[in-house]
Scaffold this active site. Structure first.
Site, PDB file in Angstrom:
ATOM      1  N   LYS A 192      -6.493  12.613   2.047  1.00 17.75           N
ATOM      2  CA  LYS A 192      -5.253  13.274   2.021  1.00 17.75           C
ATOM      3  C   LYS A 192      -5.254  14.538   1.037  1.00 17.75           C
ATOM      4  O   LYS A 192      -4.866  15.442   1.446  1.00 17.75           O
ATOM      5  CB  LYS A 192      -4.169  12.301   1.377  1.00 17.75           C
ATOM      6  CG  LYS A 192      -2.903  12.901   1.192  1.00 17.75           C
ATOM      7  CD  LYS A 192      -1.845  11.842   1.403  1.00 17.75           C
ATOM      8  CE  LYS A 192      -1.856  11.062  -0.084  1.00 17.75           C
ATOM      9  NZ  LYS A 192      -0.908  10.048  -0.239  1.00 17.75           N
ATOM     10  N   THR A 218       0.741  -1.044  -0.143  1.00 16.44           N
ATOM     11  CA  THR A 218       0.032   0.141  -0.028  1.00 16.44           C
ATOM     12  C   THR A 218       0.778   1.232   0.061  1.00 16.44           C
ATOM     13  O   THR A 218       0.280   2.405  -0.255  1.00 16.44           O
ATOM     14  CB  THR A 218      -1.040   0.005   1.368  1.00 16.44           C
ATOM     15  OG1 THR A 218      -0.171  -0.030   2.432  1.00 16.44           O
ATOM     16  CG2 THR A 218      -1.785  -1.312   1.315  1.00 16.44           C
ATOM     17  N   ARG A 219       2.243   0.864   0.313  1.00 14.65           N
ATOM     18  CA  ARG A 219       3.103   2.111   0.229  1.00 14.65           C
ATOM     19  C   ARG A 219       4.327   1.894  -0.756  1.00 14.65           C
ATOM     20  O   ARG A 219       5.134   1.513  -0.283  1.00 14.65           O
ATOM     21  CB  ARG A 219       3.510   2.364   1.764  1.00 14.65           C
ATOM     22  CG  ARG A 219       2.494   2.710   2.569  1.00 14.65           C
ATOM     23  CD  ARG A 219       3.226   2.953   3.744  1.00 14.65           C
ATOM     24  NE  ARG A 219       2.159   3.314   5.125  1.00 14.65           N
ATOM     25  CZ  ARG A 219       1.128   2.555   5.798  1.00 14.65           C
ATOM     26  NH1 ARG A 219       1.586   1.288   5.607  1.00 14.65           N
ATOM     27  NH2 ARG A 219       0.476   2.996   6.591  1.00 14.65           N
ATOM     28  N   HIS A 237      -1.931  -3.298   9.039  1.00 17.84           N
ATOM     29  CA  HIS A 237      -2.791  -3.802   7.844  1.00 17.84           C
ATOM     30  C   HIS A 237      -2.488  -5.418   7.786  1.00 17.84           C
ATOM     31  O   HIS A 237      -2.046  -6.008   8.659  1.00 17.84           O
ATOM     32  CB  HIS A 237      -2.025  -3.413   6.659  1.00 17.84           C
ATOM     33  CG  HIS A 237      -1.840  -1.848   6.515  1.00 17.84           C
ATOM     34  ND1 HIS A 237      -1.267  -1.142   5.394  1.00 17.84           N
ATOM     35  CD2 HIS A 237      -2.565  -0.969   7.077  1.00 17.84           C
ATOM     36  CE1 HIS A 237      -1.652   0.101   5.618  1.00 17.84           C
ATOM     37  NE2 HIS A 237      -2.478   0.304   6.622  1.00 17.84           N
ATOM     38  N   GLN A 257      -8.501   7.105   1.146  1.00 11.08           N
ATOM     39  CA  GLN A 257      -7.485   7.703   0.212  1.00 11.08           C
ATOM     40  C   GLN A 257      -7.670   9.160  -0.149  1.00 11.08           C
ATOM     41  O   GLN A 257      -6.742   9.919   0.031  1.00 11.08           O
ATOM     42  CB  GLN A 257      -7.465   6.655  -0.758  1.00 11.08           C
ATOM     43  CG  GLN A 257      -6.979   5.486  -0.579  1.00 11.08           C
ATOM     44  CD  GLN A 257      -5.530   5.381  -0.026  1.00 11.08           C
ATOM     45  OE1 GLN A 257      -4.712   5.941  -0.485  1.00 11.08           O
ATOM     46  NE2 GLN A 257      -5.314   4.231   1.004  1.00 11.08           N
ATOM     47  N   HIS A 299      -1.101   6.853  17.759  1.00 14.11           N
ATOM     48  CA  HIS A 299      -1.973   7.547  16.924  1.00 14.11           C
ATOM     49  C   HIS A 299      -2.693   8.517  17.913  1.00 14.11           C
ATOM     50  O   HIS A 299      -3.057   9.759  17.515  1.00 14.11           O
ATOM     51  CB  HIS A 299      -2.644   6.883  16.155  1.00 14.11           C
ATOM     52  CG  HIS A 299      -2.062   6.278  14.915  1.00 14.11           C
ATOM     53  ND1 HIS A 299      -0.885   5.380  15.024  1.00 14.11           N
ATOM     54  CD2 HIS A 299      -2.346   6.335  13.549  1.00 14.11           C
ATOM     55  CE1 HIS A 299      -0.524   5.121  13.707  1.00 14.11           C
ATOM     56  NE2 HIS A 299      -1.128   5.819  12.888  1.00 14.11           N
ATOM     57  N   HIS A 331       2.675  13.141   5.798  1.00 19.20           N
ATOM     58  CA  HIS A 331       1.780  12.565   6.603  1.00 19.20           C
ATOM     59  C   HIS A 331       0.831  13.467   7.174  1.00 19.20           C
ATOM     60  O   HIS A 331       1.290  14.323   7.906  1.00 19.20           O
ATOM     61  CB  HIS A 331       2.450  11.427   7.742  1.00 19.20           C
ATOM     62  CG  HIS A 331       1.598  10.573   8.260  1.00 19.20           C
ATOM     63  ND1 HIS A 331       0.739  10.880   9.253  1.00 19.20           N
ATOM     64  CD2 HIS A 331       1.183   9.247   7.955  1.00 19.20           C
ATOM     65  CE1 HIS A 331      -0.068   9.815   9.583  1.00 19.20           C
ATOM     66  NE2 HIS A 331       0.343   8.903   8.915  1.00 19.20           N
TER      67      HIS A 331
END
Length: 426
Positions: free
Chosen positions: A303, A72-73, A107, A300, A198, A172
Site C-alpha cells: 500500500k 484486520t480492518r 479472510h 501490507q 476484483h 483502496h
C-alpha cells in the site's frame, strides 16, 4: 506538507534518521493537520442523530443484521456498535432480533477474543456470526451485474428485514476507497463473487493491463467500484454508519445515513484529510510504511509502495522502508514472481485470478516502471527476483540510489506511507 530536511523514518521497530540538503528536498508529505470535533463517542452519536429518518422506519418486530469488518480492518466498532444497538433498543427492537455479521470477505474466521475486540461490551449479549464465502448453504444468488459479476451474498443478510452496514472509509488501491458498498461485496459475498469483482480491475483485452480508473482515490468510472455498487444495490441496505480513523486508530469522523450519499461524504472527507497535493513529481521518494505492524509483511507494505509511486517520475528511484518480519503475508504470494515478465504474470492472472496474484502483479509492474530499493529482512535474492534492489539499512539504500540520480535530483520524504496519497495539482 512540511519543509524539514531531517526526520526519523521507521522500519519495523528501528528508526532511521534521514537528512537531505534543503535544495534537494521538495517536501515531507503528511496528512493534513486535523482538529478533532469531539470524542469518538460524541462523533458517532452526532452522526446517528443526523440520520434519524433512516431509523424512523424500523419497527419493533424487525430482524436486523448489522454488517461490520473483521479485526484486520480497524473501524472503531467497539465504540459504535453498542451505540447503534442502543438506538435499535430504543425503538423497541430486542437484542434477540439483532445479529452482527462479520464481513470476512475471503479472510479466515475470527477467534472468540477477536469477536470480543470487534463488538466490545456487546460480546455475549448480541449474536455474532462470521461470514463464510465458501459455504453454498449460507449464500443466496441475487443476479449478475452489468459486467457479469455474479452476486452471491450471505443468506442472513439477504433474509433480514433491515440491513445496516458499518465500517471505515480508507483509500483502496483499486476500488478507490474502502467502506460503504464494500461491506456487501466483497464483505459478505461468495468467493466467486469476490474474485469476479476484483478481476474487473483488468481491461477486457489480453495484455491490456489495469483499467485506468481502477486506482486509489478514484470512484467515477472505476469498474471495481461500479460492480460493488450494483451488488450493494441488490441488497438495498437501510443505512450505513462509516467512520474515519486517524493514525492512532481512533475515530476522527463519522458518517451515517443513505448507503451511497453517506459513504461519498466520508470519501470526500478522507480524500481532503489524507491527500497531499504536489506540484511536481520527484526523482527520489524515500517512504516508510510507519514501522511495525504496518510493515509486518510485503502485502501490507505494498500500500505504501502504491501511494508513494504517485509522487515519483517514471524511471525515478524509490527507497521503501518495510521490514517484512513475517515475510510476504501469504504462502503463495512469492510464487507469482516465477513469471519473468509483467505480461506473463498478467496472462496467468487472467487464467486463474487470485487477489495475491493481483498484488504481486502490481508490485512487479511498479518495479518495472521505477527503480525500487527495498530495505527489509526479506532474502536478498528473492527481492531481486521481484525486480527490486535489496538493502539492509537506509544508509546502504541511499548509497545504492546515488549513482541512479542526477546532481540536481529532487526528493520527497514520506514518514507514514500507508496514510497519505500524493496527488498532482492540475
Amino acid at each position: 506538507m512540511y519543509h524539514n530536511p531531517m526526520l526519523d523514518l521507521k522500519c519495523g521497530d528501528h528508526s532511521y534518521n534521514v537528512q537531505l540538503a534543503p535544495e534537494r528536498l521538495l517536501s515531507v508529505l503528511r496528512p493534513r493537520p486535523l482538529q478533532r470535533q469531539g470524542t469518538p463517542f460524541e462523533l458517532v452519536e452526532r452522526a446517528l442523530d443526523g440520520c434519524g429518518a433512516s431509523l424512523a422506519s424500523f419497527a419493533p418486530g424487525d430482524r436486523v443484521v448489522i454488517v461490520t469488518s473483521d479485526v484486520t480492518r480497524p473501524t472503531g466498532s467497539d465504540v459504535y456498535l453498542p451505540l447503534l444497538v442502543s438506538r435499535l433498543n430504543s425503538i423497541g427492537i430486542k437484542d434477540r432480533n439483532i445479529e452482527i455479521v462479520i464481513a470476512l470477505g475471503i479472510h479466515r474466521k475470527q477467534t472468540p477474543a477477536e469477536h470480543k475486540k470487534i463488538v466490545g461490551e456487546l460480546y455475549g449479549r448480541i449474536k455474532v456470526t462470521d461470514h463464510d464465502c465458501d459455504d453454498p448453504g449460507e449464500l443466496v444468488y441475487l443476479g449478475d451485474t452489468l459486467r457479469g459479476v455474479p452476486v452471491e451474498v450471505n443468506r442472513r443478510v439477504a433474509d433480514a428485514d433491515r440491513v445496516i452496514l458499518t465500517g471505515a472509509v480508507t483509500f483502496h488501491y483499486f476500488a478507490g476507497f474502502g467502506g460503504g458498498r464494500k461491506s456487501i461485496l466483497p464483505g459478505v459475498s461468495s468467493r466467486q463473487s469476490c474474485m469476479a469483482s476484483h478481476f474487473s480491475l483488468l481491461n477486457p483485452e489480453e495484455g491490456s493491463g489495469r483499467h485506468p480508473k481502477a486506482v486509489t482515490g478514484s470512484l467515477e468510472g472505476n469498474p471495481v467500484h461500479e460492480a460493488m455498487l450494483e451488488a450493494c444495490g441488490m441488497v438495498g441496505p437501510d443505512f450505513i454508519l462509516n467512520t474515519v480513523l486517524g493514525p492512532d486508530k481512533q475515530i476522527i469522523a463519522a458518517f451515517a445515513g443513505d448507503w451511497q450519499t453517506a459513504h461519498l461524504a466520508g470519501c470526500r472527507f478522507y480524500n481532503d484529510t489524507f491527500s497531499a497535493p504536489i506540484a511536481e513529481k520527484g526523482d527520489l521518494v524515500v517512504v516508510s510504511c510507519g514501522g511495525f505492524p504496518k510493515d509486518i509483511n510485503l502485502i501490507q507494505a505494498h500500500k505504501s509502495m502504491e501511494y508513494a509511486s504517485r509522487a515519483l517520475k517514471p524511471g525515478g528511484v524509490m527507497i521503501l522502508l518495510a521490514e517484512c518480519r513475517d515475510g510476504y503475508g501469504n504462502a503463495t504470494f512469492f510464487n507469482w514472481f516465477g513469471y519473468e515478465s509483467c505480461a506473463e504474470l498478467e496472462s496467468a492472472l487472467r487464467k486463474h485470478y487470485e487477489i495475491n496474484g493481483q498484488t504481486a502483479w502490481s508490485v512487479k509492474e511498479k518495479a518495472k516502471r521505477f527503480r525500487i530499493i527495498l530495505v527489509s529482512k526479506l532474502p536478498a535474492e528473492e527481492v531481486r527476483t521481484m525486480g527490486m534492489i535489496p538493502a539492509g539499512a537506509l544508509d546502504e539504500a541511499l548509497e545504492l540510489a546515488a549513482p541512479m540520480l542526477s546532481q540536481q535530483y529532487r526528493a520527497y520524504l514520506i514518514p507514514e506511507g500507508g496514510t497519505v496519497l500524493p496527488v498532482m495539482q492540475t
